[in-house]
Write a protein that holds these residues in place. Structure first.
Motif, PDB file in Angstrom:
ATOM      1  N   PRO A 229       0.632  -0.799  -0.335  1.00 57.51           N
ATOM      2  CA  PRO A 229       0.102  -0.226   0.055  1.00 57.51           C
ATOM      3  C   PRO A 229       0.472   1.385   0.481  1.00 57.51           C
ATOM      4  CG  PRO A 229      -1.106  -1.812   1.045  1.00 57.51           C
ATOM      5  CD  PRO A 229       0.397  -2.006   0.898  1.00 57.51           C
ATOM      6  N   LEU A 230       1.605   1.001   0.703  1.00 57.77           N
ATOM      7  CA  LEU A 230       2.846   2.696   0.715  1.00 57.77           C
ATOM      8  C   LEU A 230       3.485   2.874   0.011  1.00 57.77           C
ATOM      9  CD1 LEU A 230       4.343   2.288   4.237  1.00 57.77           C
ATOM     10  CD2 LEU A 230       2.586   3.369   3.637  1.00 57.77           C
ATOM     11  N   ASN A 231       3.925   1.685  -1.017  1.00 53.20           N
ATOM     12  CA  ASN A 231       4.443   2.305  -2.215  1.00 53.20           C
ATOM     13  C   ASN A 231       3.672   2.646  -3.969  1.00 53.20           C
ATOM     14  OD1 ASN A 231       7.019   0.441  -1.485  1.00 53.20           O
ATOM     15  ND2 ASN A 231       7.072  -0.197  -2.806  1.00 53.20           N
TER      16      ASN A 231
ATOM     17  N   ALA B  31       2.580   5.805  -2.980  1.00 50.58           N
ATOM     18  CA  ALA B  31       3.414   6.910  -3.159  1.00 50.58           C
ATOM     19  C   ALA B  31       3.627   6.646  -4.922  1.00 50.58           C
ATOM     20  CB  ALA B  31       4.833   6.090  -3.104  1.00 50.58           C
TER      21      ALA B  31
ATOM     22  N   THR C  70       3.278  -1.561   7.171  1.00 50.38           N
ATOM     23  CA  THR C  70       2.902  -2.138   6.469  1.00 50.38           C
ATOM     24  C   THR C  70       3.369  -3.447   6.688  1.00 50.38           C
ATOM     25  OG1 THR C  70       2.565  -2.177   3.760  1.00 50.38           O
ATOM     26  CG2 THR C  70       4.646  -1.609   5.103  1.00 50.38           C
TER      27      THR C  70
ATOM     28  N   LEU D 250       8.817   5.220   4.053  1.00 45.17           N
ATOM     29  CA  LEU D 250       9.555   3.874   3.513  1.00 45.17           C
ATOM     30  C   LEU D 250       8.949   3.831   2.336  1.00 45.17           C
ATOM     31  CD1 LEU D 250       9.422   0.749   4.748  1.00 45.17           C
ATOM     32  CD2 LEU D 250       7.110   1.459   5.452  1.00 45.17           C
ATOM     33  N   GLU D 251       9.527   2.806   1.162  1.00 44.77           N
ATOM     34  CA  GLU D 251       9.730   2.630   0.172  1.00 44.77           C
ATOM     35  C   GLU D 251      10.268   1.541  -0.074  1.00 44.77           C
ATOM     36  OE1 GLU D 251      11.292   4.647  -2.986  1.00 44.77           O
ATOM     37  OE2 GLU D 251       9.573   6.578  -2.374  1.00 44.77           O
TER      38      GLU D 251
END
Lengths: 342, 456
Positions: free
Chosen positions: A325-327, A330, B96, B66-67
């Motif tokens: 989800p974070l990626n 982004a 995550t 973060l990625e």
């Protein structure tokens, strides 16, 4: 409070899994027996009917319930435990994640053993068709302009003729289309011009689509001059052939995305044997070396590398990176930035 | 003598057992090491993955961001087709990943990698957790990155290596067993050679064994040699004793015979004379037996160190026949000589003794008024003295048995004898490198005894 929570839990539990997915098409092919194979798929009925009929010729006793939905809904449905026996999807990443997270059943047969390593993962996912992303152009609308062979040339073409291409460039809406998202994320890693291309397209008021079919139709009618990242199935090629040169399919020489259409047997499957038999049939068509007239292209050359040196997207944990989800948040933010510069 | 198992087989089995043990040990060692190596590789990849993720941690507007780097996941399929799970938590709250991944079983230290093995989603997993402190605004927030992977790849590598190691171990074992058999045979060769050397020897060869032997066999060799030496001495002593005894018996017997002869002449009563003749005959027999015992002892004694004088068998036969002429004449038996010169090398005393005993036998067993023939011939490189009589023959039993000591034919009842005659003859011709040939006479009558000797 506790009692309320318990009651809520009971109600939700009794109600069973809520099947929250949008059915695009559905058809039932009755068999002579009582068994029904329930398939959830991202492939249109027009594309997939020949396979189902071929299967029923082999196994006339099995009825088939074929449901078409988007790849994201398909994955969500399987995750929620929807009662399907076979899930066929063009979104490799979502399929892989289902398998990784334990929503797929393992299946083995002599044919799965024949499958090259790059076309399966752990006896859980099986690729049965390799399809490449192509650029489809309407020859009339770009008449007089050179046909682009690379993304650089496409960028130059779009940048140099903003009037001609304004509102006439189409691509996947990666927020909606799992496949479009997969192609886009793969391209950001494989070629450095993707973001530049996105920005150039963004300035031209791009039309965003959920599915390849509509994009091809719009190119054919002339509504679009260029459709970027269209799934180059046989249907698209046939359309291009039948259009008398008006619709042309361009393969980019700098980099090509090749997607594998995959099948999994969901954990909740009941007709496992029948699902396996259909997988075997799909794999047979995927492994064919003759130019049979199936709607979907075969897996292709050994080693998975095509004549231009591009190999299919790899089935592996790296597919899950952009599903995080974070990626995803982004990436979509950046994509929206590039695409929506009105 | 019942064999108590073969040393060679025991040695081979022992060595094979050792080889089997070593094969098994090396197999389990390699299997263990392969698993260890595969596990360590997986650990390293997991650490690299978790570290790569942790490196992207940053703070943005007071929040931890973060990625997930692509490489952090793409490296995870290096070992095999393993399922991947991950989780990133900041101060205990999920950022995550998989919320229900097992928590680290120990408190984490920043900069330290935590390894853990557990179960998740129905499979055994290996988990690596690293912690990094990120400054979110002014607040240091401990962020934990956990990356987990199933162990199918490790299992596959370990199984494959184990299978390979098993094949190698079996091969090693087979080769080792082959080599063990060869080694056992090689180390037993000196023993077999000594045994062969001993069994090749003649019946009376009691010389000490003089051959190189491994240190382990030296005691056996010297014990064997001592035994043979004692045996030789013992045999010599008894031969000496027999010779001495026979000699001592013969002299008084001669005296008794002379006295009996005189007595016979002085007695007129026919019954008494008959009795006296019986005494004389018995004395003669005893004297003859004593003579044969003496001959036998002489043969045993002289054969050890055989003389090789040139001898004409015709002369010998003539002389021997002459000494027995009188005995034969007593019973009207004619000695017919049919001689040609035959030269041999040997001991005249022994040959005379042999011939005399055979001739004496022939005369003794022949009926009165018959002929005993002595024929001398050469056949190839052998000379042959054949004594033929018209007596009862050699009986129905196997003829070889007649040359055993004190063995007499089945048809000799009523005739006094010691059973040594043919034994003496045989021992003599064998000592000379020849053999004794016993045959039935023509027309089923009589015996035909040949002394076969190599020509000089």
């Amino acid at each position: 409070m506790r009692i309320l929570g318990l009651a809520l839990g009971l109600i939700l539990g009794l109600a069973g899994p809520v099947l929250a997915f949008e059915v695009e098409e559905q058809r039932f092919y009755p068999g002579t027996g009582t068994r029904v194979l329930r398939i959830i798929s991202t492939a249109d009925l027009a594309v997939f009917t020949p396979y189902l009929l071929a299967f029923q010729q082999q196994r006339p006793d099995i009825g088939i319930d074929y449901t078409v939905t988007s790849s994201a809904d398909l994955a969500a449905a399987i995750r929620d435990g929807a009662p399907f026996d076979l899930a066929l999807s063009s979104a490799m990443d979502l399929q892989f994640q289902l398998a990784n997270d334990g929503f797929a059943r393992s299946y083995r047969s002599p044919i799965t053993a024949d499958l090259p390593d790059w076309a399966r993962w752990r006896d859980l996912i099986f690729a049965f068709s390799a399809e490449r992303a192509v650029v489809v152009v309407n020859a009339e609308r770009i008449a007089g302009l050179p046909l682009p062979a690379t993304r650089q040339e496409l960028i130059a073409l779009l940048r140099d003729h903003p009037q001609r291409f304004h509102g006439a460039v189409g691509t996947y809406d990666v927020r909606e289309s799992g496949l479009g998202y997969l192609f886009a994320t793969k391209e950001t890693r494989s070629t450095d011009v993707y973001w530049r291309l996105a920005e150039v397209m963004g300035r031209l008021d791009p039309q965003l689509y959920c599915c390849s079919g509509q994009m091809i139709d719009d190119v054919a009618t002339g509504r679009l001059a260029v459709a970027y990242n269209v799934l180059g199935s046989y249907a698209a090629e046939r359309l291009a052939r039948d259009s008398g040169g008006r619709v042309q399919i361009l393969r980019m020489e700098d980099f090509e995305n090749i997607m594998l259409r995959t099948a999994i047997i969901p954990r909740m499957a009941q007709q496992v044997e029948a699902a396996g038999a259909l997988i075997d049939l799909l794999l047979e068509t995927g492994l064919r070396t003759t130019a049979d007239d199936w709607p979907l292209p075969p897996l292709g050359q050994s080693g998975g590398v095509d004549e231009a040196g591009f190999s299919p997207i790899r089935l592996g944990p790296a597919l899950m990176v952009y599903l995080d989800p974070l990626n995803r948040r982004a990436f979509l933010a950046e994509w929206e930035n590039a695409m929506e510069q009105r | 003598m019942t064999p108590t198992g073969s040393i060679g087989r025991r040695l081979t089995l022992l060595l094979a057992g050792v080889a089997a043990l070593l094969s098994f040990l090396s197999w389990s060692l390699v299997t263990g090491l392969a698993r260890e190596a595969a596990e360590r590789t997986q650990d390293n990849v997991l650490v690299a993955s978790a570290t790569t993720i942790a490196e992207t941690l940053r703070s943005e507007q007071g929040e931890v961001r973060l990625e997930l780097p692509y490489s952090a996941f793409s490296m995870l399929d290096a070992i095999g087709e393993d399922r991947v799970f991950y989780r990133v938590t900041a101060a205990g709250a999920l950022l995550t990943g998989y919320a229900d991944l097992p928590d680290p079983d120990k408190a984490l230290l920043p900069g330290r990698v935590h390894f853990q093995t557990g179960d998740y989603s129905g499979e055994a997993i290996r988990m690596v957790a690293v912690q990094r402190v990120v400054l979110a605004g002014a607040q240091p927030v401990p962020v934990t990155v956990t990356v987990a992977q199933t162990r199918q790849g490790v299992d596959e590598i370990a199984t494959e290596m184990s299978r390979l190691a098993a094949a190698l171990s079996v091969g090693f074992f087979v080769v080792a067993v082959g080599l063990s058999a060869i080694a056992a045979r090689t180390s037993l060769r000196p023993l077999n050679e000594i045994a062969a050397a001993v069994s090749r020897r003649g019946p009376s060869d009691l010389r000490p064994l003089r051959r190189a032997a491994p240190a382990e066999l030296a005691p056996l060799m010297s014990a064997l040699n001592r035994l043979m030496d004692r045996l030789g001495q013992s045999i010599r002593r008894s031969e000496d004793f027999i010779a001495e005894a026979a000699h001592r018996v013969r002299t008084p017997l001669a005296t008794v015979r002379a006295q009996a002869e005189i007595a016979l002449h002085t007695i007129s009563d026919e019954t008494e004379r008959q009795r006296m003749r019986g005494i004389i005959r018995a004395v003669d027999e005893s004297s003859r037996s004593a003579g044969q015992l003496l001959d036998h002892a002489t043969v045993a004694f002289r054969a050890d160190d055989l003389a090789r004088d040139p001898i004409d068998l015709a002369d010998l036969a003539r002389q021997t026949a002459a000494t027995l002429e009188a005995t034969a004449a007593l019973r009207d038996i004619r000695l017919h000589l049919d001689l040609v010169p035959v030269a041999v090398a040997g001991d005249a005393v022994l040959l005379d003794s042999a011939l005399r005993n055979v001739l004496d036998n022939a005369i003794k067993y022949s009926p009165e008024d018959t002929t005993v023939t002595i024929t001398l011939t050469t056949v190839g490189k052998m000379g042959r003295i054949t004594i033929t009589d018209e007596g009862p023959g050699l009986g129905d039993g196997p003829t070889e048995m007649l040359t055993e000591r004190f063995r007499r034919g089945a048809n000799t009842a009523g005739i006094v004898g010691s059973g040594l005659g043919l034994t003496i003859a045989r021992d003599v011709v064998v000592a000379h490198g020849g053999h004794l040939d016993l045959q039935h006479g023509e027309h089923g009558r009589g015996a035909c005894v040949s002394l076969v000797l190599p020509l000089a």
